[in-house]
Design an enzyme around this catalytic site. Structure first.
Site, short mmCIF file in Angstrom:
data_model
loop_
_atom_site.label_atom_id
_atom_site.label_comp_id
_atom_site.label_asym_id
_atom_site.label_seq_id
_atom_site.Cartn_x
_atom_site.Cartn_y
_atom_site.Cartn_z
N ASN A 1 0.85 -1.20 0.00
CA ASN A 1 0.00 0.00 0.00
C ASN A 1 0.89 1.25 0.00
O ASN A 1 0.61 2.23 0.69
CB ASN A 1 -0.91 -0.03 1.24
CG ASN A 1 -2.04 0.98 1.14
OD1 ASN A 1 -2.30 1.52 0.08
ND2 ASN A 1 -2.67 1.25 2.26
N PHE B 1 -6.40 9.49 16.49
CA PHE B 1 -7.75 9.87 16.06
C PHE B 1 -7.72 9.88 14.51
O PHE B 1 -7.21 8.94 13.93
CB PHE B 1 -8.20 11.13 16.80
CG PHE B 1 -8.66 10.73 18.21
CD1 PHE B 1 -7.73 10.24 19.14
CD2 PHE B 1 -9.98 10.71 18.56
CE1 PHE B 1 -8.15 9.76 20.39
CE2 PHE B 1 -10.40 10.24 19.80
CZ PHE B 1 -9.48 9.77 20.71
N ARG C 1 -15.59 14.11 14.22
CA ARG C 1 -14.33 13.41 14.47
C ARG C 1 -13.26 14.43 14.82
O ARG C 1 -13.41 15.63 14.58
CB ARG C 1 -13.86 12.65 13.21
CG ARG C 1 -14.79 11.59 12.70
CD ARG C 1 -14.78 10.35 13.58
NE ARG C 1 -15.61 9.30 12.99
CZ ARG C 1 -16.92 9.19 13.16
NH1 ARG C 1 -17.58 10.06 13.90
NH2 ARG C 1 -17.60 8.19 12.59
N SER D 1 -5.55 2.85 17.64
CA SER D 1 -6.57 3.71 17.02
C SER D 1 -7.65 4.04 18.04
O SER D 1 -7.94 3.22 18.93
CB SER D 1 -7.18 2.94 15.85
OG SER D 1 -8.39 3.53 15.47
N LYS E 1 -6.45 -4.04 16.36
CA LYS E 1 -5.80 -2.98 17.14
C LYS E 1 -5.93 -3.28 18.63
O LYS E 1 -4.97 -3.16 19.40
CB LYS E 1 -6.41 -1.61 16.81
CG LYS E 1 -6.11 -1.15 15.40
CD LYS E 1 -4.61 -0.96 15.18
CE LYS E 1 -4.22 -0.70 13.75
NZ LYS E 1 -2.79 -0.80 13.50
N TYR F 1 -10.70 -5.12 11.67
CA TYR F 1 -9.57 -4.19 11.73
C TYR F 1 -9.43 -3.64 13.16
O TYR F 1 -8.35 -3.68 13.75
CB TYR F 1 -9.78 -3.03 10.74
CG TYR F 1 -8.98 -1.81 11.10
CD1 TYR F 1 -7.62 -1.76 10.83
CD2 TYR F 1 -9.58 -0.72 11.76
CE1 TYR F 1 -6.87 -0.64 11.20
CE2 TYR F 1 -8.84 0.38 12.13
CZ TYR F 1 -7.49 0.42 11.85
OH TYR F 1 -6.74 1.50 12.23
N LEU G 1 -12.79 10.29 4.69
CA LEU G 1 -13.42 11.54 4.29
C LEU G 1 -12.49 12.46 3.49
O LEU G 1 -12.83 12.89 2.38
CB LEU G 1 -13.94 12.27 5.54
CG LEU G 1 -14.58 13.63 5.27
CD1 LEU G 1 -15.81 13.50 4.40
CD2 LEU G 1 -14.92 14.33 6.59
N1 UDP Z 1 -17.65 10.31 5.61
C1 UDP Z 1 -18.56 10.77 4.68
N2 UDP Z 1 -18.33 10.50 3.36
C2 UDP Z 1 -17.25 9.80 2.92
C3 UDP Z 1 -16.31 9.34 3.88
C4 UDP Z 1 -16.55 9.60 5.21
O1 UDP Z 1 -19.56 11.40 5.02
O2 UDP Z 1 -17.12 9.57 1.71
C5 UDP Z 1 -17.85 10.59 7.05
C6 UDP Z 1 -18.01 9.33 7.88
O3 UDP Z 1 -19.34 8.93 7.90
C7 UDP Z 1 -17.50 9.80 9.24
C8 UDP Z 1 -16.43 10.84 8.89
O4 UDP Z 1 -16.69 11.23 7.55
O5 UDP Z 1 -18.51 10.45 9.95
C9 UDP Z 1 -15.01 10.30 8.96
O6 UDP Z 1 -14.95 9.10 8.23
P1 UDP Z 1 -13.57 8.34 7.94
O7 UDP Z 1 -13.91 7.11 7.16
O8 UDP Z 1 -12.60 9.30 7.33
O9 UDP Z 1 -13.02 7.98 9.38
P2 UDP Z 1 -13.67 7.08 10.57
O10 UDP Z 1 -15.03 6.63 10.12
O11 UDP Z 1 -12.71 5.98 10.73
O12 UDP Z 1 -13.72 7.99 11.74
#
Ligand code: UDP
Length: 338
Positions: A35, A177, A230, A124, A153, A149, A199
């Site tokens: 990756n 975070f 977040r 995490s 952790k 996953y 995101l």
């Molecule tokens: N999120 C979103 N659209 C996307 C990807 C993520 O709305 O295409 C939102 C997701 O629902 C979460 C936040 O962004 O509330 C962070 O998501 P990410 O996958 O980056 O991290 P994690 O879920 O692990 O905190």
């Protein structure tokens, strides 16, 4: 002093290698390129002015790992090598357990027989699940994560605690975070394969026109604007936390140390706030659509990172907007390479 960095060409690993080199550590990278890409090694050298040793192999190949420990006097390890896609881990749990835990045990076996201490583990905030109270400090009760996953952790943390206790070693468990951003030189950053799950990479690709629009997963959460919250931590700040955590272990007078630190900013941002900050920071537009919630997502998570400040002298320094600016510069760099 030589530090083994597994996954050292990956997103957080490469930024941490740069910080280690800046702090006069020698670095040996093992990364199987599953990756990551080779050009990252050259870019590390461009930034740091030094080239780390690099060995491309899978850490499950224990005989090759043993050769590394024979060849170098390893004084510690920062272990980034792991699979990290939450959704994929649900489809391929055995691959996740095998890759994330066998490799960890292989390294610890070498540590055990060679009497090496100082191990930093990438954990995490997923180990907290949806915590009952915000902010989340290190004493917040853990919940069994939904994804395989997340379970790797939590299990990794337990393995390391037992290792430290039984053999009298020093370990530091860093609970990240949400890491975002890229190196200010725009030479290092996240390389999402395929459609990004996270995101900020998705927002970036939308701003760049690679994706038509961002899907915002739910605006009916019990938050001010209805979108989930977040704690987005800038990757260079996060990388620096590793160096501080390592220095603490190395200088400790104790034989056995089990450190646990939350690494976040202490500030929560909603999905909509991130989108707006991105548009403002980079003068771009990010079209979006509100969709159904994504299964498994929690409402809110942000850190109390006071312990890291108190005990490591570390705190997040970079604003959300600044971090998002570096992300956009990295995207432009990637496009210039095409
Ligand atoms: N999120 C979103 N659209 C996307 C990807 C993520 O709305 O295409 C939102 C997701 O629902 C979460 C936040 O962004 O509330 C962070 O998501 P990410 O996958 O980056 O991290 P994690 O879920 O692990 O905190």
């Amino acid at each position: 002093m030589t530090i083994l960095v597994t996954g050292g060409l990956g997103y957080i690993g490469s930024h941490t290698v740069v910080e280690l080199l800046k702090n006069e550590f020698e670095v040996v990278i093992v990364d199987d390129l599953s990756n990551s890409e080779r050009f990252i090694l050259q870019n590390i050298e461009k930034i740091a002015g030094k080239k780390p040793a690099f060995f491309p192999f899978d850490l499950k190949r224990k005989e090759l790992l043993t050769q590394i420990f024979d060849a170098y006097e390893i004084a510690g390890c920062i272990n980034f090598a792991a699979y990290k896609a939450v959704g994929e881990s649900q489809e391929k749990p055995l691959d996740y357990y095998e890759n994330n835990l066998f490799t960890l045990i292989n390294i610890l076996q070498e540590f055990k027989v060679r009497n090496i201490s100082n191990f930093i583990f990438s954990s995490s905030c997923t180990v907290y699940g949806q915590a009952d109270e915000m902010p989340i400090d290190e004493n917040t009760p853990l919940k069994t994560p939904e994804s395989s996953y997340g379970k790797t952790k939590q299990m990794g943390e337990e393995i390391l605690k037992d290792f430290a206790t039984a053999y009298g070693r020093r370990v530091s468990l860093l609970r990240y975070f949400n890491p975002i951003g890229a190196h200010p030189s725009a030479l290092l950053g996240e390389l999402p394969i395929g459609i990004p799950n996270n995101l900020v990479p998705y927002v970036t690709q939308t701003a760049a026109g690679i994706r038509e629009k961002l899907n915002i997963w739910g605006n009916d959460y019990p938050t001010e604007d209805g979108t989930a919250i977040r704690d987005y931590i800038y990757v260079v700040d996060l990388a620096k936390a590793h160096v501080k955590a390592l220095q603490k272990l190395i200088t400790s007078n104790e034989e056995t140390v089990i450190d646990i630190f939350n690494i976040g900013t202490g500030k929560g941002s909603s999905v909509l706030e991130v989108v707006e900050a991105y548009e403002r920071a980079n003068n771009v537009s990010v079209p979006y659509e509100i969709c159904e919630r994504r299964p498994g997502d929690i409402t809110i998570a942000y850190a109390n990172a006071d312990k890291a400040e108190r005990e490591l002298g570390w705190k997040a320094e970079t604003s959300l907007e600044e971090a998002l600016r570096t992300t956009w510069e990295w995207q432009k760099y990637l496009e210039s390479r095409l």
